[in-house]
Write a protein that holds these residues in place. Structure first.
Motif, PDB file in Angstrom:
ATOM      1  N   CYS A   1      40.971  31.721  40.921  1.00 10.80           N
ATOM      2  CA  CYS A   1      40.953  33.179  41.041  1.00 10.80           C
ATOM      3  C   CYS A   1      39.555  33.767  40.904  1.00 10.80           C
ATOM      4  O   CYS A   1      39.342  34.937  41.199  1.00 10.80           O
ATOM      5  CB  CYS A   1      41.845  33.776  39.959  1.00 10.80           C
TER       6      CYS A   1
ATOM      7  N   THR B   1      37.729  33.682  37.900  1.00  9.63           N
ATOM      8  CA  THR B   1      37.302  34.001  36.536  1.00  9.63           C
ATOM      9  C   THR B   1      36.864  32.733  35.798  1.00  9.63           C
ATOM     10  O   THR B   1      37.412  31.646  36.002  1.00  9.63           O
ATOM     11  CB  THR B   1      38.421  34.664  35.709  1.00  9.63           C
TER      12      THR B   1
ATOM     13  N   CYS C   1      39.638  30.892  33.550  1.00  9.59           N
ATOM     14  CA  CYS C   1      40.574  29.976  34.203  1.00  9.59           C
ATOM     15  C   CYS C   1      39.903  28.632  34.502  1.00  9.59           C
ATOM     16  O   CYS C   1      40.509  27.575  34.342  1.00  9.59           O
ATOM     17  CB  CYS C   1      41.153  30.591  35.472  1.00  9.59           C
TER      18      CYS C   1
ATOM     19  N   CYS D   1      46.143  31.070  41.704  1.00  4.93           N
ATOM     20  CA  CYS D   1      45.432  30.342  40.652  1.00  4.93           C
ATOM     21  C   CYS D   1      46.458  29.679  39.738  1.00  4.93           C
ATOM     22  O   CYS D   1      47.338  30.353  39.204  1.00  4.93           O
ATOM     23  CB  CYS D   1      44.550  31.307  39.865  1.00  4.93           C
TER      24      CYS D   1
ATOM     25  N   CYS E   1      46.358  31.407  35.873  1.00  6.33           N
ATOM     26  CA  CYS E   1      46.786  32.772  35.573  1.00  6.33           C
ATOM     27  C   CYS E   1      47.811  33.322  36.564  1.00  6.33           C
ATOM     28  O   CYS E   1      48.410  34.366  36.326  1.00  6.33           O
ATOM     29  CB  CYS E   1      45.575  33.701  35.523  1.00  6.33           C
TER      30      CYS E   1
HETATM   31 ZN    ZN Z   1      43.009  32.445  37.260  1.00  3.82          ZN
END
Ligand code: ZN
Length: 472
Positions: A424, A426, A429, A455, A458
């Motif tokens: 995603c 970030t 993650c 992802c 998350c």
């Molecule tokens: Zn994520």
């Protein structure tokens, strides 16, 4: 008979540690950890790699320079992120003789901060650009992790190219050229590789972005061989590398760097070698062919003469050869040269001479064939090419078989090698995946298509693919 006590497929790391000394590459008994002695055979191998790099640099219009080893602290501190990234790893010089220095000096961990104040003097006008320089030097980093010959050392044999350009676009063209250089070089070394765009939190200190060049070792861990960095004007501003543009204004240069190290040798040892020793890519093997006389009583002179004649012919043809005329058994000679990884062995005995032939044995496959002495040059050259192609194919198979696209955390846990997952974007993650794998975020595959998955950590929409692996 295997040369090593430990088998490669049973304990790769131990096998590696054993082979680098057995094959006379280095001596690890020097009393500073991570600073090994290069033995003649290892150093010849390294300088052969350097020669290939120099060829590539000269073909692409780079000039070789040599900057001082010591850098004053004030110069080092000009780029904030850089000092933050390298500050903990540098060795300091505090005294000159008995006198304490007014300003500390450091041993270069890399040479940006030595070169760029001087570049700012050299570059005046747009006509001075692009500036393309490189050097091959030793750099120093205080490694606290466990050291390993050629892979993690404190005195590093380092290649670094530094370029300055009129703008970002021209610097991007340089990065494209750097990727092509890496490709040509690593083809010759029979090392298939992947490019990864390193994540923001793990790029080179001070860079706009970093592309790493990674290979897969037979242990399933990746080894970063080098990296290519786009700096934009991040260093040009603090180091005042500016120039007069065509219309008389001042602008900052955009910069790139490209670094590689003796890790290339670590990859060659680790990826190509076997239980008998090294297997060297012909392009850098100190000896490409070893000729072994098979002596029988009464035929000594004829056999030795034939070996020596063949040797001079091969040398004249640009093939690095050697006649092993030591007074020991052929078996002992085979063992020694197999350990050293010489790609081809030629045997000539009285029976070969009767047929005006030679026997040729490949180090990589053990394949044996006879060929006529008359056009040995062409035959040997073709076999060297065949060895190189086979080494590349074998390493490529290892890489391909160990790259997996995985879409769930559970699946990732079960998977070895290099894992590509939807991401995603970030850091949290990515760090979660690192935790699960006990590995590292390698980076985004630069050639991959857009991701349309979610992802796995998350559950948010993932727009990118991200690679993870356990690394050296
Ligand atoms: Zn994520």
């Amino acid at each position: 008979m295997p040369a090593t006590k430990v088998k490669k497929d049973e304990d790769f790391n131990e096998w590696y540690n054993e082979i680098v000394e057995l094959a006379d590459l280095c001596d690890k008994r020097y009393p500073i950890k991570g600073m090994n002695v290069w033995r003649p055979y290892g150093w010849t191998l390294m300088t052969n790699v350097d020669s290939l790099i120099r060829d590539e640099m000269h073909k692409t219009g780079h000039s070789e320079v040599m900057f001082p080893l010591l850098i004053p602290e004030s110069l080092f501190k000009k780029e904030e992120e850089h000092i933050e990234g390298f500050g903990k790893e540098v060795f300091w010089v505090t005294h000159a003789g008995l006198t304490q220095l007014e300003e500390r000096w450091l041993l270069r961990p890399t040479s940006e901060t030595a070169m760029y104040p001087i570049f700012s003097l050299w570059i005046r006008s747009h006509t001075d650009l692009p500036l393309k320089m490189y050097q091959i030097v030793n750099t120093f980093r205080y490694e606290t992790k466990q050291t390993r010959a050629f892979i993690r050392v404190r005195e590093i044999h380092f290649f670094e190219a530094h370029t300055c350009h009129v703008d970002f676009q021209d610097a991007e063209r340089q990065i494209q050229e750097d990727k092509e250089i890496a490709d040509r070089l690593l083809q010759k070394l029979c090392l298939p590789y992947i490019f990864n765009k390193r994540p923001e939190w793990d790029k080179f200190a001070g860079a706009y972005y970093t592309i790493s060049i990674d290979v897969l070792m037979p242990s399933g861990r990746t080894l970063q061989l080098g990296s290519i960095h786009q700096y934009k004007d991040n260093f040009a501003k603090p180091y005042e590398i500016s120039y007069e543009t065509q219309d008389g204004k001042r602008a900052y240069a955009h910069q790139t760097t490209y670094g590689m190290s003796e890790r290339i040798l670590g990859a060659i040892v680790g990826i190509h070698g076997d239980n008998k020793g090294l297997i060297l890519p012909p392009a850098i093997a100190p000896l490409q062919v070893v000729i072994i006389p098979i002596i029988f009583k009464g035929k000594e002179t004829a056999v030795l003469d034939a070996c020596r004649t063949l040797h001079s012919r091969l040398q004249s043809a640009g093939i690095r050869s050697h006649v092993d005329d030591r007074e020991t058994t052929p078996g002992n000679k085979y063992y020694d040269w197999e350990l050293k990884g010489v790609p081809l062995r030629i045997e000539i005995g009285p029976r070969d001479l009767d047929k005006q032939a030679l026997t040729l044995v490949r180090r990589d496959s053990g394949e044996k064939k006879t060929m006529p002495l008359s056009n040995a040059e062409d035959g040997v050259r073709a076999e060297l090419d065949a060895v190189a192609a086979a080494l590349y194919t074998k390493a490529e198979k290892l890489l391909n078989e160990n790259m997996h696209r995985v879409c769930s955390v559970e699946e990732a846990k079960e998977t070895q090698g290099i894992i590509t997952m939807p991401w995603c974007g970030t850091k949290d993650c990515a760090l979660e995946i690192e935790n699960v794998l006990e590995g590292n975020t390698l980076g985004e595959p630069i050639e991959s298509p857009r991701c349309t998955e979610t992802c796995p950590v998350c559950g948010q929409k993932a727009e990118k693919w991200m690679r993870f692996a356990r690394s050296y």
